[in-house]
Write a protein that holds these residues in place. Structure first.
Motif, PDB file in Angstrom:
ATOM      1  N   UNK A  39       0.795  -1.057   0.420  1.00 13.77           N
ATOM      2  CA  UNK A  39       0.384  -0.059  -0.292  1.00 13.77           C
ATOM      3  C   UNK A  39       0.704   0.933  -0.437  1.00 13.77           C
ATOM      4  N   UNK A  40       0.021   2.234   0.164  1.00 12.91           N
ATOM      5  CA  UNK A  40       0.887   4.199  -0.538  1.00 12.91           C
ATOM      6  C   UNK A  40       0.784   3.989   1.034  1.00 12.91           C
ATOM      7  N   UNK A  41       1.288   4.626   1.961  1.00 10.18           N
ATOM      8  CA  UNK A  41       1.264   5.557   2.868  1.00 10.18           C
ATOM      9  C   UNK A  41       0.889   7.182   2.189  1.00 10.18           C
ATOM     10  N   UNK A  42      -0.516   7.088   2.924  1.00  6.96           N
ATOM     11  CA  UNK A  42      -0.745   8.781   2.566  1.00  6.96           C
ATOM     12  C   UNK A  42      -1.230   9.869   4.157  1.00  6.96           C
ATOM     13  N   UNK A  43      -1.058  11.402   4.310  1.00  5.36           N
ATOM     14  CA  UNK A  43      -1.103  11.543   4.746  1.00  5.36           C
ATOM     15  C   UNK A  43      -2.082  11.498   5.626  1.00  5.36           C
ATOM     16  N   UNK A  44      -3.220  10.957   6.054  1.00  2.00           N
ATOM     17  CA  UNK A  44      -4.332  10.534   6.822  1.00  2.00           C
ATOM     18  C   UNK A  44      -3.604   8.882   7.593  1.00  2.00           C
ATOM     19  N   UNK A  45      -2.588   9.247   7.306  1.00  2.00           N
ATOM     20  CA  UNK A  45      -1.930   7.492   8.032  1.00  2.00           C
ATOM     21  C   UNK A  45      -0.934   7.926   8.610  1.00  2.00           C
ATOM     22  N   UNK A  46      -1.095   9.358   8.813  1.00  2.00           N
ATOM     23  CA  UNK A  46       0.805   9.761   9.625  1.00  2.00           C
ATOM     24  C   UNK A  46       0.326   9.804  11.230  1.00  2.00           C
TER      25      UNK A  46
END
Length: 153
Positions: A39-46
């Motif tokens: 998966x790609x890490x998105x801003x809302x996963x930080x």
């Protein structure tokens, strides 16, 4: 949302897995006792430090664990049961950051009766590094899961 697929076919346990769908998990490989996902890490996963939230890394590893524990095409006898986590441990080794591609590689280490032991390595790579299953990036976490097969209710 990104559809969670494997060459156009979906693992049956992902059909109603809205968390994995929201995370944008892509299944790369499934074999008996094995799963590779990314998966790609998105801003809302930080988290507040600007790195991947530990809960996101854990949930990602947990999905790989579930896919490795449960057959993609169960026989009628297998379909009467589900395999779930009886316990897990995770060790965070390095941080991952927005925009990176993370890959989890899950493998069964032992299985006896209704219990199993699985190791999942989680890697991170720059999106322009074109990670492959053979070279998925830098190791960021080690996840060990203990499974138990129970009757499906």
């Amino acid at each position: 949302m990104v559809e969670t697929t494997l060459s156009g076919a979906q693992h049956h346990i992902l059909t109603n897995d809205y968390a994995s769908e929201w995370m944008g998990i892509e299944v790369l490989k499934l074999d008996d006792g094995h799963a590779t996902i990314r998966m790609h890490l998105r801003q809302e996963m930080l988290n507040g430090f600007g790195m991947a939230h530990g809960g996101m890394i854990f949930a990602f590893g947990d999905t790989a664990f579930a896919l490795a524990c449960n057959p993609a095409n169960p026989t009628p006898k297998q379909a009467a049961n589900i395999t779930v986590a009886s316990g897990v441990d995770i060790n965070f080794i390095k941080p991952a950051f927005q925009g990176q591609v993370i890959t989890a590689v899950a493998n069964r280490r032992a299985s006896t009766g209704r219990s199993g032991l699985y190791d999942i390595q989680i890697y991170a790579a720059s999106p322009d590094a074109a990670p492959s299953p053979e070279a998925p990036g830098e190791l960021i976490a080690e996840f060990r899961g203990r499974s138990r097969t129970i009757s499906k209710k």
